[in-house]
Motif scaffolding. Sequence first.
Motif, PDB file in Angstrom:
ATOM      1  N   UNK A  78      -2.414  -1.653   0.890  1.00 10.42           N
ATOM      2  CA  UNK A  78      -2.861  -0.788   1.813  1.00 10.42           C
ATOM      3  C   UNK A  78      -4.630  -1.135   1.943  1.00 10.42           C
ATOM      4  N   UNK A  79      -4.961  -1.262   3.148  1.00  8.01           N
ATOM      5  CA  UNK A  79      -6.250  -1.628   3.328  1.00  8.01           C
ATOM      6  C   UNK A  79      -7.094  -0.850   4.395  1.00  8.01           C
ATOM      7  N   UNK A  80      -8.385  -0.626   4.233  1.00  8.50           N
ATOM      8  CA  UNK A  80      -9.156  -0.128   5.465  1.00  8.50           C
ATOM      9  C   UNK A  80     -10.099  -1.193   5.700  1.00  8.50           C
ATOM     10  N   UNK A  81      -9.941  -2.398   5.248  1.00  8.39           N
ATOM     11  CA  UNK A  81     -10.917  -3.656   5.636  1.00  8.39           C
ATOM     12  C   UNK A  81     -12.109  -3.671   4.631  1.00  8.39           C
ATOM     13  N   UNK A  82     -12.150  -2.720   3.959  1.00 10.03           N
ATOM     14  CA  UNK A  82     -13.265  -2.761   2.717  1.00 10.03           C
ATOM     15  C   UNK A  82     -12.670  -2.969   1.629  1.00 10.03           C
ATOM     16  N   UNK A  83     -11.494  -2.247   1.243  1.00 14.02           N
ATOM     17  CA  UNK A  83     -11.003  -2.573   0.024  1.00 14.02           C
ATOM     18  C   UNK A  83      -9.466  -2.425   0.238  1.00 14.02           C
ATOM     19  N   UNK A  84      -8.734  -3.318  -0.742  1.00 16.55           N
ATOM     20  CA  UNK A  84      -7.013  -3.235  -0.881  1.00 16.55           C
ATOM     21  C   UNK A  84      -6.726  -2.539  -2.163  1.00 16.55           C
ATOM     22  N   UNK A  85      -5.749  -1.516  -1.869  1.00 17.33           N
ATOM     23  CA  UNK A  85      -4.956  -1.080  -3.043  1.00 17.33           C
ATOM     24  C   UNK A  85      -3.684  -1.326  -2.832  1.00 17.33           C
ATOM     25  N   UNK A  86      -3.106  -1.750  -4.161  1.00 17.62           N
ATOM     26  CA  UNK A  86      -1.601  -2.116  -4.235  1.00 17.62           C
ATOM     27  C   UNK A  86      -0.757  -0.763  -4.389  1.00 17.62           C
ATOM     28  N   UNK A  87       0.403  -0.620  -3.568  1.00 18.49           N
ATOM     29  CA  UNK A  87       1.065   0.565  -3.453  1.00 18.49           C
ATOM     30  C   UNK A  87       2.497   0.198  -3.723  1.00 18.49           C
ATOM     31  N   UNK A  88       3.249   1.153  -4.843  1.00 15.88           N
ATOM     32  CA  UNK A  88       4.592   0.810  -4.848  1.00 15.88           C
ATOM     33  C   UNK A  88       5.378   2.135  -4.389  1.00 15.88           C
ATOM     34  N   UNK A  89       6.448   1.971  -3.888  1.00 12.10           N
ATOM     35  CA  UNK A  89       7.434   3.224  -3.285  1.00 12.10           C
ATOM     36  C   UNK A  89       8.927   2.728  -3.339  1.00 12.10           C
ATOM     37  N   UNK A  90       9.706   3.973  -3.985  1.00  8.54           N
ATOM     38  CA  UNK A  90      10.849   3.738  -4.115  1.00  8.54           C
ATOM     39  C   UNK A  90      11.650   4.550  -3.094  1.00  8.54           C
ATOM     40  N   UNK A  91      12.178   4.135  -2.251  1.00  7.48           N
ATOM     41  CA  UNK A  91      13.065   5.180  -1.158  1.00  7.48           C
ATOM     42  C   UNK A  91      13.067   4.117   0.227  1.00  7.48           C
ATOM     43  N   UNK A  92      13.436   5.045   1.213  1.00  5.81           N
ATOM     44  CA  UNK A  92      13.820   4.243   2.624  1.00  5.81           C
ATOM     45  C   UNK A  92      12.417   4.496   3.321  1.00  5.81           C
ATOM     46  N   UNK A  93      11.872   3.643   4.008  1.00  2.70           N
ATOM     47  CA  UNK A  93      10.585   3.787   4.629  1.00  2.70           C
ATOM     48  C   UNK A  93      11.042   4.038   5.931  1.00  2.70           C
ATOM     49  N   UNK A  94       9.943   4.639   6.892  1.00  2.00           N
ATOM     50  CA  UNK A  94      10.029   5.050   8.180  1.00  2.00           C
ATOM     51  C   UNK A  94      10.312   3.805   9.016  1.00  2.00           C
ATOM     52  N   UNK A  95      11.103   4.059  10.040  1.00  2.26           N
ATOM     53  CA  UNK A  95      11.385   3.077  11.109  1.00  2.26           C
ATOM     54  C   UNK A  95      10.353   2.007  11.491  1.00  2.26           C
ATOM     55  N   UNK A  96       9.220   2.861  11.764  1.00  6.32           N
ATOM     56  CA  UNK A  96       8.063   2.188  12.496  1.00  6.32           C
ATOM     57  C   UNK A  96       7.133   1.561  11.219  1.00  6.32           C
ATOM     58  N   UNK A  97       7.473   1.500  10.058  1.00  7.83           N
ATOM     59  CA  UNK A  97       6.673   1.158   9.038  1.00  7.83           C
ATOM     60  C   UNK A  97       6.545  -0.451   9.104  1.00  7.83           C
TER      61      UNK A  97
END
Length: 149
Positions: A78-97
């Motif tokens: 995930x980024x905001x243009x200035x930095x980027x952070x790694x993300x992990x998730x276990x589950x079902x993602x929303x449809x519009x992701x």
Amino acid sequence: MRSLRKARRIQIIAIAAVALAGSAALMGYAFREGINFFRSPSQVAEAPPPPSEVFRIGGLVEEGSLLRGEGTEIAFRVTDGGASIPVTYVGVLPDLFGEGEGMVGTGSYVDGVFRATEILARHDETYMPAEVIDALKEQGVYQEPGAES
């Protein structure tokens, strides 16, 4: 007779003050785990929070970073243009992701990775959470919906 009225008023005021203080303490106790602060990826990179702190992070899913693992395990950045952070998730993602789309995740930052317990995506093609818009504007990378790239 007057001193009895005055004493009764003082008692009522004291009881009301104690009840107000008690209810404020109970509300604070109830909300201590339920209040999650929002941070942008740049804020997390600048001052990493302790692993025990649960907070919300938001920004855009970085293009080319979405990896689907075994089962429902997902990793992305995930980024905001200035930095980027790694993300992990276990589950079902929303449809519009998806990549390049806005998201907000709740979780904690452990060993340089944001471990999300909940992922929220926009609810239609034009909506983006206000916190994410503010973080992107702060970094100078926000584009109005429908604006040409």
